[in-house]
Design an enzyme around this catalytic site. Structure first.
Site, short mmCIF file in Angstrom:
data_model
loop_
_atom_site.label_atom_id
_atom_site.label_comp_id
_atom_site.label_asym_id
_atom_site.label_seq_id
_atom_site.Cartn_x
_atom_site.Cartn_y
_atom_site.Cartn_z
N HIS A 1 1.30 4.34 6.97
CA HIS A 1 0.69 5.18 5.74
C HIS A 1 0.98 6.69 5.87
O HIS A 1 1.73 7.09 6.86
CB HIS A 1 -0.69 5.02 5.55
CG HIS A 1 -1.37 3.83 5.14
ND1 HIS A 1 -2.72 3.66 5.24
CD2 HIS A 1 -0.75 2.77 4.36
CE1 HIS A 1 -2.77 2.30 4.25
NE2 HIS A 1 -1.60 2.04 4.04
N ASP B 1 -8.11 6.15 4.67
CA ASP B 1 -8.00 5.18 5.46
C ASP B 1 -9.17 4.92 6.47
O ASP B 1 -9.34 4.14 7.39
CB ASP B 1 -6.68 5.05 6.39
CG ASP B 1 -5.30 4.82 5.69
OD1 ASP B 1 -5.72 4.26 4.45
OD2 ASP B 1 -4.49 4.94 6.10
N SER C 1 0.82 -1.26 0.11
CA SER C 1 0.00 -0.03 -0.12
C SER C 1 0.74 1.48 -0.01
O SER C 1 0.39 2.35 -0.19
CB SER C 1 -0.82 0.10 1.26
OG SER C 1 -0.36 0.27 2.28
#
Length: 182
Positions: free
Chosen positions: A99, A125, A59
């Site tokens: 992230h 998210d 990701s």
């Protein structure tokens, strides 16, 4: 020939007297306790409950790839900024997520909330957060990425995906420590 006779290392263990065997177990215990002390020391130095993490998914590509090893710090006094890569934990989930901070929302009373997104993901998210949670808070941060080693964490991924591989490596290391006499 029996199964146990095929292992040469058992002959070395049989030839050891009690004092040597105790010494080997003591060495093994010192190695394990040293590793734990190093980990705890890193936790204190970095301010992070997990100073080293492995990227488990794609990701964050192209910034980080699966298997990259990240080094984290967590200075709680330092403000969270847009574009910063953070590692956070969601309530009810065991595995931390790596992230990038997409938005920061600051309130007048000093409360800071932020939204994250994986570089390789098409949406933010919010779908990963706990039910009803729309923003992350500072308490959710495990650390901030300060450096990385590419692909070094693949050993951890292999051991998690194939537990028998992990046990085989641990058994080999344990046997080596026990039979090595120096």
């Amino acid at each position: 020939m029996g199964l146990l006779e095929d292992f040469d290392f058992l002959d070395d263990v049989r030839r050891m007297n009690k004092r040597q065997l105790y010494y080997q177990f003591l060495n093994f215990g010192m190695i394990v306790s040293s590793a734990l002390m190093i980990w705890k020391g890193l936790m204190v130095l970095t301010g992070s409950e997990s100073p080293i993490v492995v990227v488990l998914s794609g990701s964050m590509e192209p910034a980080f790839y699966r298997g990259d090893l990240l080094f984290l710090t967590n200075n709680r006094e330092e403000p969270v900024r847009v574009g910063e890569i953070v590692v956070f934990k969601i309530e009810g989930r065991e595995i931390p997520i790596v992230h990038r901070v997409l938005k920061v929302h600051e309130r007048e009373e000093g409360m800071v909330k932020f939204l994250t997104k994986g570089d390789n993901n098409s949406v933010d998210d919010r779908g990963l957060y706990a039910p009803g949670q729309l923003w992350l808070e500072k308490k959710d941060i495990v650390g901030r990425a300060k450096g990385f080693l590419p692909y070094v964490g693949y050993a951890t991924i292999l051991m998690n995906d194939h537990p028998q591989f992990k046990y085989a490596i641990l058994a080999c290391l344990g046997i080596f420590v026990l039979i090595h006499r120096e």
